[in-house]
Enzyme design. Structure first.
Site, PDB file in Angstrom:
ATOM      1  CD  GLU A  97      -2.819  -1.173   2.425  1.00 58.63           C
ATOM      2  OE1 GLU A  97      -2.501  -0.535   3.448  1.00 58.63           O
ATOM      3  OE2 GLU A  97      -3.835  -1.869   2.355  1.00 58.63           O
ATOM      4  CB  CYS A 110       2.858   7.369   3.202  1.00 55.55           C
ATOM      5  SG  CYS A 110       3.427   6.264   4.490  1.00 55.55           S
ATOM      6  CB  CYS A 117       6.673  -4.861   9.246  1.00 62.15           C
ATOM      7  SG  CYS A 117       8.035  -4.067  10.141  1.00 62.15           S
ATOM      8  CB  CYS A 121       5.326  -1.923  16.503  1.00 62.81           C
ATOM      9  SG  CYS A 121       6.988  -1.445  16.012  1.00 62.81           S
ATOM     10  CB  CYS A 124       2.027  -1.374  13.917  1.00 70.55           C
ATOM     11  SG  CYS A 124       2.231  -1.332  12.139  1.00 70.55           S
ATOM     12  N   GLY A 172       6.362  -1.873   6.453  1.00 75.19           N
ATOM     13  CA  GLY A 172       7.745  -2.335   6.550  1.00 75.19           C
ATOM     14  C   GLY A 172       8.661  -1.394   7.303  1.00 75.19           C
ATOM     15  CD  GLU A 173      13.004  -0.072  10.333  1.00 80.21           C
ATOM     16  OE1 GLU A 173      12.302   0.309  11.260  1.00 80.21           O
ATOM     17  OE2 GLU A 173      13.806   0.682   9.714  1.00 80.21           O
ATOM     18  CB  SER A 226       8.785   4.882  14.817  1.00 77.60           C
ATOM     19  OG  SER A 226       7.519   4.567  15.255  1.00 77.60           O
ATOM     20  CG  ASN A 228       5.944   5.045  18.818  1.00 80.47           C
ATOM     21  OD1 ASN A 228       5.550   6.145  18.465  1.00 80.47           O
ATOM     22  ND2 ASN A 228       6.293   4.103  17.970  1.00 80.47           N
ATOM     23  CB  CYS A 345       0.149   6.634  11.645  1.00 82.12           C
ATOM     24  SG  CYS A 345       1.754   6.130  12.160  1.00 82.12           S
TER      25      CYS A 345
HETATM   26  S1  SF4 Z   1       5.248   0.486  13.229  1.00 80.31           S
HETATM   27 FE1  SF4 Z   1       6.624   0.281  11.439  1.00 80.31          FE
HETATM   28  S2  SF4 Z   1       8.331  -0.981  12.227  1.00 80.31           S
HETATM   29 FE2  SF4 Z   1       6.652  -1.246  13.697  1.00 80.31          FE
HETATM   30  S3  SF4 Z   1       5.583  -3.092  12.951  1.00 80.31           S
HETATM   31 FE3  SF4 Z   1       4.562  -1.291  12.024  1.00 80.31          FE
HETATM   32  S4  SF4 Z   1       5.526  -1.093  10.003  1.00 80.31           S
HETATM   33 FE4  SF4 Z   1       6.892  -2.392  11.259  1.00 80.31          FE
END
Ligand code: SF4
Length: 372
Positions: A97, A110, A117, A121, A124, A172-173, A226, A228, A345
């Site tokens: 996406e 974005c 990923c 996290c 997410c 993804g990272e 990121s 948090n 997000c």
């Molecule tokens: S916040 Fe970013 S790094 Fe963390 S699981 Fe989601 S996509 Fe991956």
């Protein structure tokens, strides 16, 4: 079909000098390589057939020995606030996406860098998918080309490149797929290609410290972290990567990140109700960021089905921001965009695709479990 281990060169994934070498190897003059490159990365040609001023014989030879990654638009969802979320289908049927966010002074995309990923996290949606695979450089840059083309069709801009800004914060990272990311950045910033300014390109990371250093040494794009959380206990619980690179190490890497004068690191802070949104968190955050040229983006959490987190209480976000500002930290509340189309997000999960947890909730999980 194994896209990553297919030996046929993908024209869209080749660095500019490798494309030039490939075309020189076919006995062509250097200007032909530049012509093909501009078709691929400035005009975003979807096929060799579109390259009408490239001789047919050369196009035929390219078609024989190479392939050309072009993503197929699977879905398009448009939010009441102008945000558009696209799901793209890759050659091997994976779904990724991208999200378009128009503002008065910029048009931002974005971009995703992986299918799923592995960072995991816990707040997410993408993190619940596990990692299916890395995207190739061609699949990363083609999100930008398909988006530009579609925006032109929709009358959202003029010229070959309506988009002005890119943020690598999608699925993804990005730094876990650094090899592809670096090639993609070079293509997107190239003068013969879309020629994005590095001031308008931001790469986000959950805190892959060694690769952050590399990004700083090898590129001039902007960094977003990121964050948090304000204690290791908190961050360990919601971002398993913190067990490998704890807060002190992450913030040291931020202090040492090479930056041009006047640049700042953006710290993303998703505010989770009752988890990290207390006044003491704001005070700790201000202390943690001391000495780092920083800007904090406060992102009120979008509740996702099944993840067990809540949005912050009314007033908590503004109070948090005020506490930061009172301690001389630049902080803004980021208006959530596209919440009505799950484009905000932490909500990207290739809806309806094999990795969509909302779909998988009804079926046994068979994918890679979220690692960390
Ligand atoms: S916040 Fe970013 S790094 Fe963390 S699981 Fe989601 S996509 Fe991956």
């Amino acid at each position: 079909m194994d896209v990553l281990h297919d030996d046929t060169p993908d024209l869209r994934s080749l660095p500019q000098e490798r494309l030039a070498a490939l075309i020189a190897g076919l006995g062509e003059k250097p200007f032909r390589a530049r012509q093909v490159y501009r078709w691929l990365h400035l005009r975003g040609a979807a096929s060799l057939d579109e390259m009408t001023d490239v001789p047919r014989a050369l196009r035929e030879r390219l078609a024989e020995g190479t392939r050309l990654t072009t993503l197929e638009r699977a879905t398009e969802q448009r939010s009441a606030d102008g945000t558009i979320k696209w799901t793209w289908r890759t050659r091997d049927g994976k779904l990724v996406e991208s999200v378009y966010m128009p503002e008065t002074d910029r048009k931002t995309l974005c971009v995703s860098t992986q299918v799923g990923c592995a960072v995991g996290c816990t707040f997410c949606m993408t993190g619940t998918m596990g990692l299916a695979r890395n995207l190739t450089p061609g699949e990363i840059v083609d999100q930008v080309h398909r988006a530009n083309r579609r925006l032109i069709e929709l009358g959202e801009g003029e010229g070959p490149r309506p988009l002005t800004n890119l943020v690598f914060m999608g699925m993804g990272e990005p730094l876990a797929n650094y090899r592809s990311l670096k090639i993609a950045l070079d293509l997107l910033l190239s003068e013969d290609g879309p020629n994005f300014s590095h001031r308008h390109v931001t790469v986000s990371t959950s805190g892959l410290v060694p690769v952050m250093r590399r990004l700083g040494e090898e590129t001039q794009v902007k960094l977003a972290v990121s964050l948090n959380a304000t204690t290791d206990a908190q961050r360990d619980a919601i971002m398993p990567i913190n067990r490998r690179y704890p807060l002190a190490e992450l913030l040291r890497a931020c202090r040492e990140f090479p930056m041009k004068q006047g640049r700042r690191i953006t710290f993303e802070y998703v505010m989770l109700g009752g988890v990290n949104d207390a006044p003491e968190d704001a005070e700790r955050l201000a202390r943690l960021l001391r000495g780092i040229p920083a800007k904090v983006n406060l992102i009120p959490y979008n509740e996702n089905p099944g993840l067990g987190f809540a949005a912050p209480a009314p007033g908590a976000v503004d109070r948090f921001r005020d506490l930061l500002v009172a301690r001389n930290v630049t902080a803004v509340v980021r208006r959530n965009r596209g919440t009505d189309i799950a484009a905000a997000c932490g909500q990207l999960a290739a809806e309806g695709g094999p990795g969509d947890p909302r779909r998988r909730a009804a079926a046994p999980l068979t994918g890679t479990p979220a690692a960390g």
